[in-house]
Design an enzyme around this catalytic site. Sequence first.
Site, mmCIF file in Angstrom:
data_model
loop_
_atom_site.group_PDB
_atom_site.id
_atom_site.type_symbol
_atom_site.label_atom_id
_atom_site.label_comp_id
_atom_site.label_asym_id
_atom_site.label_seq_id
_atom_site.Cartn_x
_atom_site.Cartn_y
_atom_site.Cartn_z
ATOM 1 N N ASP A 1 -165.254 26.270 50.628
ATOM 2 C CA ASP A 1 -166.508 26.949 50.982
ATOM 3 C C ASP A 1 -166.885 26.650 52.430
ATOM 4 O O ASP A 1 -167.853 27.220 52.949
ATOM 5 C CB ASP A 1 -167.638 26.473 50.047
ATOM 6 C CG ASP A 1 -168.256 27.628 49.278
ATOM 7 O OD1 ASP A 1 -167.898 28.791 49.575
ATOM 8 O OD2 ASP A 1 -169.088 27.377 48.396
ATOM 9 N N GLN B 1 -170.406 25.618 42.989
ATOM 10 C CA GLN B 1 -171.254 26.812 43.035
ATOM 11 C C GLN B 1 -172.712 26.412 43.319
ATOM 12 O O GLN B 1 -173.273 25.557 42.628
ATOM 13 C CB GLN B 1 -171.149 27.574 41.696
ATOM 14 C CG GLN B 1 -171.915 28.874 41.658
ATOM 15 C CD GLN B 1 -171.360 29.923 42.618
ATOM 16 O OE1 GLN B 1 -170.152 30.090 42.783
ATOM 17 N NE2 GLN B 1 -172.257 30.650 43.275
ATOM 18 N N LYS C 1 -165.036 34.985 40.594
ATOM 19 C CA LYS C 1 -164.106 34.202 41.423
ATOM 20 C C LYS C 1 -162.864 33.830 40.615
ATOM 21 O O LYS C 1 -161.748 33.930 41.109
ATOM 22 C CB LYS C 1 -164.828 32.949 41.965
ATOM 23 C CG LYS C 1 -165.832 33.294 43.054
ATOM 24 C CD LYS C 1 -166.763 32.137 43.412
ATOM 25 C CE LYS C 1 -167.826 32.597 44.413
ATOM 26 N NZ LYS C 1 -168.850 31.586 44.690
#
Length: 285
Positions: free
Chosen positions: A120, A97, A53
Amino acid sequence: MALIIDGNAISKQIRDGIKCEIEGLRHKFGRGPGLAVILVGDNPASQLYVGRKSKACSEVGIYSEVKKFPGEISESVLIDLIEELNRDKTIDGILVQLPLPEHINEHRIMEAISPQKDVDGLNPVNIGNLVLNCATLVPCTAAGIIELIQRSVKEIKGKHSVIIGRSNIVGKPTALMLLHHHSTVTICHSRTKNLNEIAKQADILVAALGRPKFITRDMVKEGVIAIDVGINRVDGKLWGDFDFEGVKEVASAITPVPGGVGPMTVAMLLKNTLLAYKSNYKIFP
Ligand SMILES: NC(=O)c1ccc[n+]([C@@H]2O[C@H](COP(=O)([O-])OP(=O)(O)OC[C@H]3O[C@@H](n4cnc5c(N)ncnc54)[C@H](OP(=O)(O)O)[C@@H]3O)[C@@H](O)[C@H]2O)c1
């Protein structure tokens, strides 16, 4: 023979578009988008994904910083950090994450992220907006699946989609997005009784269960669009949830693993970070 949907190529087109747009916006506003990624613990897969990422961010001109913490960090310290990032004007997007260690409540962490910075798409406000079909920031893998289908096989409307897996991160948001694209949607999970029978009815079959080669040729309808979300490491090799070799013989289109959904998830994270940055400057989609 099935069309092999090339997630690498499609994600590159998207990333190139994002890069171009960021160059123009940086010129106008004096800075590009900023993303903070929080990594807790030493899960090797998580470390790999975070590395990918960050690399993808720097390639398109997104500033990114990774905040690493030991697995023992307390929930309250993590929430304090998120609140600090919520106030940071140079950070447009915050990503934690997953998975988090068991002693940390994932829901409370997602709730702590400002909905405007929740790249997200997992904050309850954004999930609610997704249910209402008015979300800007939607979960990346689900968004990537929709892009893959639209850019390769196009029509979703009227098709019967079967999603195997009901996680908050993949199965549920994918089901909602397909529904908003006028598909008829069935969700299956580990307690579904007649899974094979339901899977065989699918025009679009999304496998997000995390079981290597679980979906075999005899479980799918001729002409199915097979979307493989699964990432399963077996003996150092990556496998999807479909038995790719068998299913590709009967499918009309199929995503490979690796090189299908995975790169799209990263591309959608970049897209969401750009969207969050733009909404800071009152540029709405
Ligand atoms: N490509 C990408 O970018 C990407 C992104 C995220 C995840 N993934 C991969 O996608 C897979 C799923 O991830 P996830 O986070 O959604 O996993 P998860 O939270 O473990 O959810 C798995 C889902 O599959 C269902 N399931 C498990 N075994 C089943 C079976 N035998 N029959 C029917 N349903 C079954 C579970 O049912 P219950 O709810 O009943 O337990 C659950 O809903 C994993 O391999 C993960 O690594 C890939």
